[in-house]
Motif scaffolding. Sequence first.
Motif, PDB file in Angstrom:
ATOM      1  N   VAL A  44      57.760  94.163  99.978  1.00 23.86           N
ATOM      2  CA  VAL A  44      57.640  92.873  99.930  1.00 23.86           C
ATOM      3  C   VAL A  44      57.362  92.461 101.438  1.00 23.86           C
ATOM      4  O   VAL A  44      56.617  91.461 101.657  1.00 23.86           O
ATOM      5  N   PHE A  97      69.454  94.144  98.661  1.00 31.45           N
ATOM      6  CA  PHE A  97      69.040  95.635  98.252  1.00 31.45           C
ATOM      7  C   PHE A  97      69.434  96.693  99.098  1.00 31.45           C
ATOM      8  O   PHE A  97      69.442  97.666  98.962  1.00 31.45           O
ATOM      9  N   ILE A 150      61.025  97.810 100.202  1.00 33.87           N
ATOM     10  CA  ILE A 150      61.392  97.240  98.943  1.00 33.87           C
ATOM     11  C   ILE A 150      60.354  96.980  98.177  1.00 33.87           C
ATOM     12  O   ILE A 150      59.298  96.646  98.526  1.00 33.87           O
ATOM     13  N   TRP A 165      61.059  93.211  92.983  1.00 32.85           N
ATOM     14  CA  TRP A 165      62.375  92.942  93.759  1.00 32.85           C
ATOM     15  C   TRP A 165      63.046  91.659  93.311  1.00 32.85           C
ATOM     16  O   TRP A 165      64.237  91.581  93.487  1.00 32.85           O
ATOM     17  N   TYR A 197      67.870 101.330  94.949  1.00 26.59           N
ATOM     18  CA  TYR A 197      67.088 100.004  94.723  1.00 26.59           C
ATOM     19  C   TYR A 197      65.734 100.646  94.563  1.00 26.59           C
ATOM     20  O   TYR A 197      65.315 101.801  94.730  1.00 26.59           O
TER      21      TYR A 197
END
Length: 469
Positions: free
Chosen positions: A140, A175, A182, A187, A385
């Motif tokens: 991300v 998360f 991530i 996500w 996650y």
Amino acid sequence: MDINCDDDLLSSDFFDDIYSSRVGKQHGALPSVIVIGGGISGIAAARMLQNASFKVILLESQDRIGGRICTDYSFGCPVDMGASWLHGLCNENPLSQVISCLGLTLYRTSGEDSVLYDHDLESLEETDKVRNEHSDDMSVRQAISLVLDRHPELRQGGLAYEVLQWYICRMEAWFAADADTISLKAWDQEKVLSGGHGLMVQGYDPVIKFLSKDLDIRLNHRVKRIVNGYKKVVVTVEDGRNFVADAAIITVPLGVLKANLIEFKPKLPEWKLSAISDLGVGNENKIALRFDNVFWPNVEFLGVVAPTSYSCGYFLNLHKATGHPVLVYMAAGALAYDLEKLSDEAATNFVMLQLKRMFPDASEPVQYLVSRWGSDPNILGCYSYDAVGNSDDIYDRLREPLGNLFFGGEAVSLDHQGSVHGAYSAGIMAAENCQKHLMQRVGSLERIPVLASRDKIVEVPVPLQISRL
């Protein structure tokens, strides 16, 4: 009776001899299951199987049950130092009936009721276009950088930039991981139940006590080895004692599996090991502070902006939800691990510096609590996650049974990893699969008075008690 475990355990004759000496082979003997891990997933599995007339023993490494559910009462009020929300205040949530039956109150929280609130920032919206343009996964954080390089007009400075970092900090808390780990691909793909998020006003402890009532739970039984034979499973605990059963359900945290703290014989296959290794496990810690007086505004969250998400922070105001003068600082990812390197006093001093940036005249806390989920050898992290590059079948591989071994825990939930209700439903699912497997082996359902697998633990249709609408 103790057993010396060695490679001969893999022979079916050895299991038959041991099992007959321990429990006998009388006609109609009840199927037996060992549940490993006393979090809500293991408790749910044990509860269901016991209700279905199985012989069940639950082995827990700690001196308490609950796992990552840990309600502390030392402040004179319940404070959840682990899980504290029910995500999805609706009848579809598998825990709603239990919570309703117990008459527990939920306080519906909203990100808008805070000094800083969640912004629908255009730079984050643009990450969806980056995802669609790239077949390979990325983090991300990397996607945000690409967006800002592509759209210089979205680059913000000063306070606006720090607000973006605070938003990223809140996302990282969801998360329990840093934005640079991530998965962009996954996500925002989580299936979230309707109804919003409810803080457990009385804590999660009453749920654990209710579900675990009358179960055969062995505390301080740290499992070191699991031998999966043709017909039986032998589980060895730290002091050398052995437990034998027809099957076992493994619900230990993902972090424990990653650390190889349990020896499996035969060894787990590569497809299972790679799923355990590749899936991310995050860390989030809480520093709870109790004060003599309330000096902060009557909002749910108090945010601290900074030039980086690592330096941002936020407090949950329990006074608004429960009436007790308690603030809970929440730190995720690298910051959570760094705080664990400090003493409780030093971690509290760090948090007070954050608080005094907002309230220079803030009084000192009269009590404090510090969690250490990342370094707790029984836990080693908070919850799973989607890390960058995870395969689409990673969760299927995690939950796939191996002979007489079945897997529970939040990480194998079908759609709700990282949540209490996901862990609960994963335990039920593992118990159902285990029951079906053993019933097929028995070959006759008439021999055992087994309840229907979908029988409810509670069947009282009481609405959830929500204190804020």
